[in-house]
Design a protein around this motif. Sequence first.
Motif, PDB file in Angstrom:
ATOM      1  N   SER A  66     -43.174  -9.306  35.928  1.00 31.26           N
ATOM      2  CA  SER A  66     -42.177 -11.019  35.841  1.00 31.26           C
ATOM      3  C   SER A  66     -42.878 -11.088  34.594  1.00 31.26           C
ATOM      4  O   SER A  66     -43.669 -11.396  33.969  1.00 31.26           O
ATOM      5  CB  SER A  66     -42.725 -12.086  37.028  1.00 31.26           C
ATOM      6  OG  SER A  66     -42.097 -11.586  38.191  1.00 31.26           O
ATOM      7  N   ARG A  67     -42.085 -12.209  34.307  1.00 33.82           N
ATOM      8  CA  ARG A  67     -42.039 -12.768  33.017  1.00 33.82           C
ATOM      9  C   ARG A  67     -41.826 -14.889  33.207  1.00 33.82           C
ATOM     10  O   ARG A  67     -41.049 -15.039  33.455  1.00 33.82           O
ATOM     11  CB  ARG A  67     -40.960 -12.642  31.708  1.00 33.82           C
ATOM     12  CG  ARG A  67     -41.520 -13.609  30.626  1.00 33.82           C
ATOM     13  CD  ARG A  67     -40.731 -12.751  29.500  1.00 33.82           C
ATOM     14  NE  ARG A  67     -40.065 -13.244  28.280  1.00 33.82           N
ATOM     15  CZ  ARG A  67     -40.875 -12.996  26.838  1.00 33.82           C
ATOM     16  NH1 ARG A  67     -39.709 -11.231  27.287  1.00 33.82           N
ATOM     17  NH2 ARG A  67     -40.586 -13.318  26.212  1.00 33.82           N
ATOM     18  N   ILE A  68     -43.726 -14.971  33.032  1.00 36.30           N
ATOM     19  CA  ILE A  68     -43.203 -16.640  33.225  1.00 36.30           C
ATOM     20  C   ILE A  68     -43.262 -16.678  32.100  1.00 36.30           C
ATOM     21  O   ILE A  68     -44.171 -16.741  31.132  1.00 36.30           O
ATOM     22  CB  ILE A  68     -44.378 -17.232  33.426  1.00 36.30           C
ATOM     23  CG1 ILE A  68     -44.968 -16.665  35.246  1.00 36.30           C
ATOM     24  CG2 ILE A  68     -44.672 -18.173  34.022  1.00 36.30           C
ATOM     25  CD1 ILE A  68     -46.148 -16.344  35.902  1.00 36.30           C
ATOM     26  N   THR A  69     -42.377 -17.994  31.441  1.00 34.81           N
ATOM     27  CA  THR A  69     -42.295 -18.579  30.327  1.00 34.81           C
ATOM     28  C   THR A  69     -42.347 -20.236  30.344  1.00 34.81           C
ATOM     29  O   THR A  69     -42.288 -20.782  31.560  1.00 34.81           O
ATOM     30  CB  THR A  69     -40.885 -18.756  29.831  1.00 34.81           C
ATOM     31  OG1 THR A  69     -40.735 -17.322  29.580  1.00 34.81           O
ATOM     32  CG2 THR A  69     -41.154 -19.298  28.279  1.00 34.81           C
ATOM     33  N   ILE A  70     -43.257 -20.605  29.971  1.00 30.35           N
ATOM     34  CA  ILE A  70     -43.952 -22.217  30.160  1.00 30.35           C
ATOM     35  C   ILE A  70     -44.232 -22.414  28.372  1.00 30.35           C
ATOM     36  O   ILE A  70     -44.661 -22.290  27.457  1.00 30.35           O
ATOM     37  CB  ILE A  70     -46.107 -21.848  30.221  1.00 30.35           C
ATOM     38  CG1 ILE A  70     -45.450 -20.679  31.430  1.00 30.35           C
ATOM     39  CG2 ILE A  70     -46.598 -23.073  30.666  1.00 30.35           C
ATOM     40  CD1 ILE A  70     -47.206 -21.073  32.016  1.00 30.35           C
ATOM     41  N   VAL A  71     -43.433 -24.164  29.157  1.00 28.17           N
ATOM     42  CA  VAL A  71     -44.019 -24.560  27.044  1.00 28.17           C
ATOM     43  C   VAL A  71     -44.732 -25.968  27.808  1.00 28.17           C
ATOM     44  O   VAL A  71     -44.503 -26.828  29.207  1.00 28.17           O
ATOM     45  CB  VAL A  71     -42.405 -25.508  27.067  1.00 28.17           C
ATOM     46  CG1 VAL A  71     -42.442 -26.858  26.025  1.00 28.17           C
ATOM     47  CG2 VAL A  71     -41.731 -24.684  26.783  1.00 28.17           C
ATOM     48  N   THR A  72     -46.085 -26.426  27.117  1.00 33.77           N
ATOM     49  CA  THR A  72     -46.438 -27.478  27.104  1.00 33.77           C
ATOM     50  C   THR A  72     -46.788 -27.493  25.640  1.00 33.77           C
ATOM     51  O   THR A  72     -47.065 -27.535  24.572  1.00 33.77           O
ATOM     52  CB  THR A  72     -48.235 -26.230  28.406  1.00 33.77           C
ATOM     53  OG1 THR A  72     -48.898 -27.435  28.277  1.00 33.77           O
ATOM     54  CG2 THR A  72     -48.554 -25.422  26.901  1.00 33.77           C
ATOM     55  N   ARG A  73     -47.721 -28.563  26.216  1.00 31.24           N
ATOM     56  CA  ARG A  73     -48.272 -29.683  24.849  1.00 31.24           C
ATOM     57  C   ARG A  73     -49.885 -29.536  24.918  1.00 31.24           C
ATOM     58  O   ARG A  73     -50.760 -29.327  25.394  1.00 31.24           O
ATOM     59  CB  ARG A  73     -48.007 -31.151  25.030  1.00 31.24           C
ATOM     60  CG  ARG A  73     -46.440 -31.268  25.095  1.00 31.24           C
ATOM     61  CD  ARG A  73     -45.415 -32.074  24.637  1.00 31.24           C
ATOM     62  NE  ARG A  73     -46.431 -33.147  23.852  1.00 31.24           N
ATOM     63  CZ  ARG A  73     -45.397 -32.955  22.430  1.00 31.24           C
ATOM     64  NH1 ARG A  73     -44.530 -32.373  22.129  1.00 31.24           N
ATOM     65  NH2 ARG A  73     -45.902 -33.719  21.226  1.00 31.24           N
ATOM     66  N   GLY A  74     -50.736 -29.411  23.691  1.00 31.79           N
ATOM     67  CA  GLY A  74     -52.197 -30.056  23.441  1.00 31.79           C
ATOM     68  C   GLY A  74     -51.541 -29.903  21.800  1.00 31.79           C
ATOM     69  O   GLY A  74     -51.442 -29.295  21.158  1.00 31.79           O
ATOM     70  N   THR A  75     -54.027 -29.957  21.621  1.00 35.55           N
ATOM     71  CA  THR A  75     -54.280 -29.565  20.878  1.00 35.55           C
ATOM     72  C   THR A  75     -54.061 -28.114  20.472  1.00 35.55           C
ATOM     73  O   THR A  75     -54.298 -27.408  21.242  1.00 35.55           O
ATOM     74  CB  THR A  75     -55.445 -30.368  20.632  1.00 35.55           C
ATOM     75  OG1 THR A  75     -56.324 -30.223  21.408  1.00 35.55           O
ATOM     76  CG2 THR A  75     -55.202 -31.669  20.604  1.00 35.55           C
ATOM     77  N   PRO A  76     -54.964 -27.594  19.364  1.00 35.10           N
ATOM     78  CA  PRO A  76     -54.867 -25.990  18.923  1.00 35.10           C
ATOM     79  C   PRO A  76     -55.873 -25.590  20.537  1.00 35.10           C
ATOM     80  O   PRO A  76     -55.834 -24.530  20.591  1.00 35.10           O
ATOM     81  CB  PRO A  76     -55.442 -25.688  17.710  1.00 35.10           C
ATOM     82  CG  PRO A  76     -53.989 -27.018  17.105  1.00 35.10           C
ATOM     83  CD  PRO A  76     -54.381 -28.268  17.792  1.00 35.10           C
TER      84      PRO A  76
END
Length: 190
Positions: A66-76
């Motif tokens: 399965s492929r999970i696509t996650i959009v998240t935010r953070g510093t490098p």
Amino acid sequence: MNAHLQPTGSAYFIATETASIESHTLSVLVDNEPGVLARVIGLFSGRGYNIESLTVSETEHEAHLSRITIVTRGTPQVLEQIKAQLERIVPVHRVVDLTVRARQSGQERPIEREVALVKVVSTGEMRAETLRLADAFHAKVVDATVDHFIFELTGKSSKIDQFVSIMKPLGLNEVCRTGIAAMNRGAQGM
């Protein structure tokens, strides 16, 4: 300590004031078996990382992947931690930061699309205006009665946001969104 940098238990507050927070799209290839998604989600929640969008589906039936696509935010630094921690989960085969890969190939972002179903309840002149605007957005009518429409809309999240915003004064009743599916341009696979 500055008030806006008070520790909250979230990993976002580890970064210094100068580190900029970015939105990244991660693609994670995992075994399609019970509990894998819960482990991935647990990694985020246990460390105080936020998920802005999450989609998952079996993409390689024969290999049970399965492929999970996650959009998240953070510093490098936080994003690197997230990737490293995801790679340590046993049923994870590969983690690719699609945002970084897009930038390496000269693109600003990967190809990202989302599907939304939008219900608008309207009558009279508002009904005609609703149809006119939906047509301008290339939204497809998938259900209609004398008092409502359900539109299907595919595109960038910003397009869907704009459509939803325009439909609010016209009788927006309900919105259901799939979350982002993403892929990089070019011949290289994940």
